[in-house]
Design an enzyme around this catalytic site. Structure first.
Site, PDB file in Angstrom:
ATOM      1  N   GLU A  76      10.291  -6.736  -0.791  1.00 13.01           N
ATOM      2  CA  GLU A  76      11.670  -7.216  -0.702  1.00 13.01           C
ATOM      3  C   GLU A  76      12.143  -7.319   0.756  1.00 13.01           C
ATOM      4  OE1 GLU A  76      14.155  -5.246  -3.629  1.00 13.01           O
ATOM      5  OE2 GLU A  76      12.801  -5.835  -5.266  1.00 13.01           O
TER       6      GLU A  76
ATOM      7  N   ARG B  22      -4.705  20.017  -3.761  1.00 16.09           N
ATOM      8  CA  ARG B  22      -3.851  21.167  -4.099  1.00 16.09           C
ATOM      9  C   ARG B  22      -3.950  21.426  -5.599  1.00 16.09           C
ATOM     10  NH1 ARG B  22      -0.179  18.237  -0.407  1.00 16.09           N
ATOM     11  NH2 ARG B  22       0.133  19.545   1.410  1.00 16.09           N
TER      12      ARG B  22
END
Ligand code: URA
Length: 280
Positions: A85, A173
């Site tokens: 955009e 993680r």
């Protein structure tokens, strides 16, 4: 009924709610809307342009140069919308200004990392180009970021970035209740062997889309985590996390790019090259 292919609300683009011509060519892209205000406060003048969902846009002037800042939210899907955009409303130089986890033990929390290319572990760019398509920044933006970091005397590193849509398992993680996967257990070590210096979530998408659309892109990060030493500093602890330093380097890099762009236009040169500096 007239059906439009282009999602808009009145004259404004659907997600970012910015109209064509409302922003200048140089736009910073932090993930966090809170950081847009840190940019706006660093400029000589600033004004709100639009706010919708995670997309907050300010524009302003820094040392006479018109610039803007739009937050992208987190991950490839969100930044792909912002890039799509923003290019439609007049941006042509997009600089990601994010936070990151460093992989190398020498990088201190608070250091700057400037990306020289991104590993495409994101989801969105698979819809755009095969994985063999490179995700690389514009050499002009990369060089302007290095020039700005040098001129401000900050600690910085230049190297390859890993971009993933997953903050937890995708970056090695553990998930909820310690859940893990084979991919997650191996990824950090594998990236170190590949000499990748940092992990984040948006740059591969920015670089890939900019490559396809002929725009200029770059990325600078404040290292808020070090995955080798286990350090982590929240990004709103500005001085320790390096976020305020990153904003200063990014502002200065755009001022430098603006000068280079003006010189290129004056001499009718399509590309910046080092001896052009002597002609400044
Ligand atoms: N952003 C990330 O994606 N990872 C980190 O470790 C820090 C910031």
């Amino acid at each position: 009924m007239k059906v439009s292919e282009e999602p808009k609300v009145g004259e404004a683009l659907y997600h970012i709610r910015v109209k064509k011509g409302e922003i200048p060519r140089y736009v910073f892209l932090p993930g966090d809307p809170g950081r847009v205000k840190v940019f706006a406060e660093s400029w000589d003048t600033s004004q709100l342009v639009a706010q919708e969902r995670e997309y907050l846009t300010y524009k302003g002037k820094y040392k006479g140069v018109e610039l803007a800042c739009t937050s992208t939210g987190i991950g490839s899907g969100a930044i792909a919308i912002a890039v799509e955009e923003l290019l439609r409303v007049g941006a042509d130089t997009l600089i990601r200004t994010g936070t990151t986890g460093a992989l190398s033990p020498e990088v201190k929390v608070g250091d700057m990392i400037i990306s020289s290319g991104a590993y495409r572990a994101d989801g969105a760019t698979r819809a755009y180009a095969p994985l063999a398509y490179p995700a690389v920044p514009s050499y002009e933006v990369l060089l302007a970021l290095v020039e700005a970091a040098e001129s401000l005397g900050v600690r910085y590193w230049v190297g390859l970035t890993y971009s993933t849509d997953s903050f937890y398992l995708g970056q090695g993680r553990p998930g909820f209740n310690g859940y893990t996967s084979e991919y997650s257990e191996r990824i950090v070590e594998r990236l170190r062997k590949l000499r990748i210096i940092n992990m984040e979530m948006e740059s591969s998408t920015l670089f890939t889309l900019a490559g396809i659309y002929g725009a200029r892109a770059g990325a600078i990060f404040a290292a808020i985590a070090n995955r080798a030493t286990g350090e982590f500093v929240p990004s709103d602890e500005f001085e320790a996390s390096g976020v305020r330093t990153m904003v200063k380097v990014a502002d200065e890099a755009v001022r430098i790019l603006y000068e280079w762009d003006a010189k290129k236009a004056e001499l009718n040169k399509p590309y910046f090259y080092p001896s052009l500096i002597k002609k400044l």
